[in-house]
Design a protein around this motif. Sequence first.
Motif, mmCIF file in Angstrom:
data_model
loop_
_atom_site.group_PDB
_atom_site.id
_atom_site.type_symbol
_atom_site.label_atom_id
_atom_site.label_comp_id
_atom_site.label_asym_id
_atom_site.label_seq_id
_atom_site.Cartn_x
_atom_site.Cartn_y
_atom_site.Cartn_z
ATOM 1 N N SER A 125 0.748 -1.816 -0.297
ATOM 2 C CA SER A 125 -0.148 0.190 -0.180
ATOM 3 C C SER A 125 0.996 1.546 -0.375
ATOM 4 O O SER A 125 2.635 1.618 0.054
ATOM 5 C CB SER A 125 -1.264 -0.246 0.913
ATOM 6 O OG SER A 125 -1.559 1.580 1.542
ATOM 7 N N SER A 126 0.102 2.363 -0.328
ATOM 8 C CA SER A 126 1.300 3.495 -0.072
ATOM 9 C C SER A 126 1.336 4.030 1.192
ATOM 10 O O SER A 126 2.122 4.925 1.638
ATOM 11 C CB SER A 126 0.479 4.530 -0.643
ATOM 12 O OG SER A 126 -1.159 5.113 -0.909
ATOM 13 N N GLU A 170 -1.928 7.251 1.609
ATOM 14 C CA GLU A 170 -3.486 6.274 2.025
ATOM 15 C C GLU A 170 -4.976 6.703 2.612
ATOM 16 O O GLU A 170 -4.436 6.613 4.209
ATOM 17 C CB GLU A 170 -3.572 4.687 2.205
ATOM 18 C CG GLU A 170 -4.783 4.091 2.086
ATOM 19 C CD GLU A 170 -5.339 3.982 0.307
ATOM 20 O OE1 GLU A 170 -6.504 3.954 -0.186
ATOM 21 O OE2 GLU A 170 -4.393 4.009 -0.337
#
Length: 307
Positions: A159-160, A164
């Motif tokens: 994920s970022s 996020e």
Amino acid sequence: MQHGKYRFIVGFLALPLLIYAIFVISPFVQAFQISTTEWSGLRGAAKSVGLGNYDKLLHSDEFWNALGHNVIMLVLVPIATLTLGLFFAFMLNVGGRARRGAVITGVRGASFYKFVYFFPQVISITIISVIWFNIYNPDPHDGMLNSLLGAVGLDSLQSSWLGERSIALACIMVVMVWANVGFYVVLFSAAMASIPREIYEASLLDGANRLHTFFRITLPLLWDTVQTGWVYMGIIAMDAFALVQIMSVNMGGPDGATDVVPLRLYQTAFRDSQFGYAAAMGVAMLVVTLLFAVLTMRFARRERIEF
């Protein structure tokens, strides 16, 4: 004789109380006074606006958004930190296997584990923030967490992270827990060491297991320490300025998802030059923190158990 004793006590307390009043109480009073003004902090006289800054706070969506994040931290961070601290301290002190000649013992190498847990306490919060900022780096090759997930075949979980919106605040709270849990491991370990081993041994002879000894013996005898730790962690959760400023995207982003009141105060004062409005935020933080401390001490109060 009695009057001489009081003069002696007052003579010793007068100077410390004077210093405390000047350097601690006085700034609080000044902050409230500044919060009733419109002042740039640099030049020009302060213009009195009464409670106008507080009215502005009540109608500020940005302030309520930041305060909401602080309240979430106020609830979740102390619970996670103190729970882990109690668990690790209990395992280190009374969670080991029984050895010859001893019924209750901690795990082997407990002193080393305490040192490892406590290590983040001796690291600057700035260094901790930079380390975890790189851990959360969204690059699948340079980011430590994403690289690890990719190496074990969990690419779908990459994920970022801090970028996020839905999980950015949770990522920062994880760092807060990691940075503070070691202090409570050591604190609770010291408190547990003062509990007579005979109490644990008697409970084991009566058929109690580790779970029962924790909730029936350890936790009640440590309650005062837990209560104090809860207030202290609440104060830390109401701050979170350095972590958010260094780790978050664009200081409080993405899109205000990690904004907190101390960061909003800093930006209002030093970026927007609205020192009166910023002081009102500081007073609001003081009220929320005091309210949290009073409620914690009130509802967590229980009869003191002595041994």
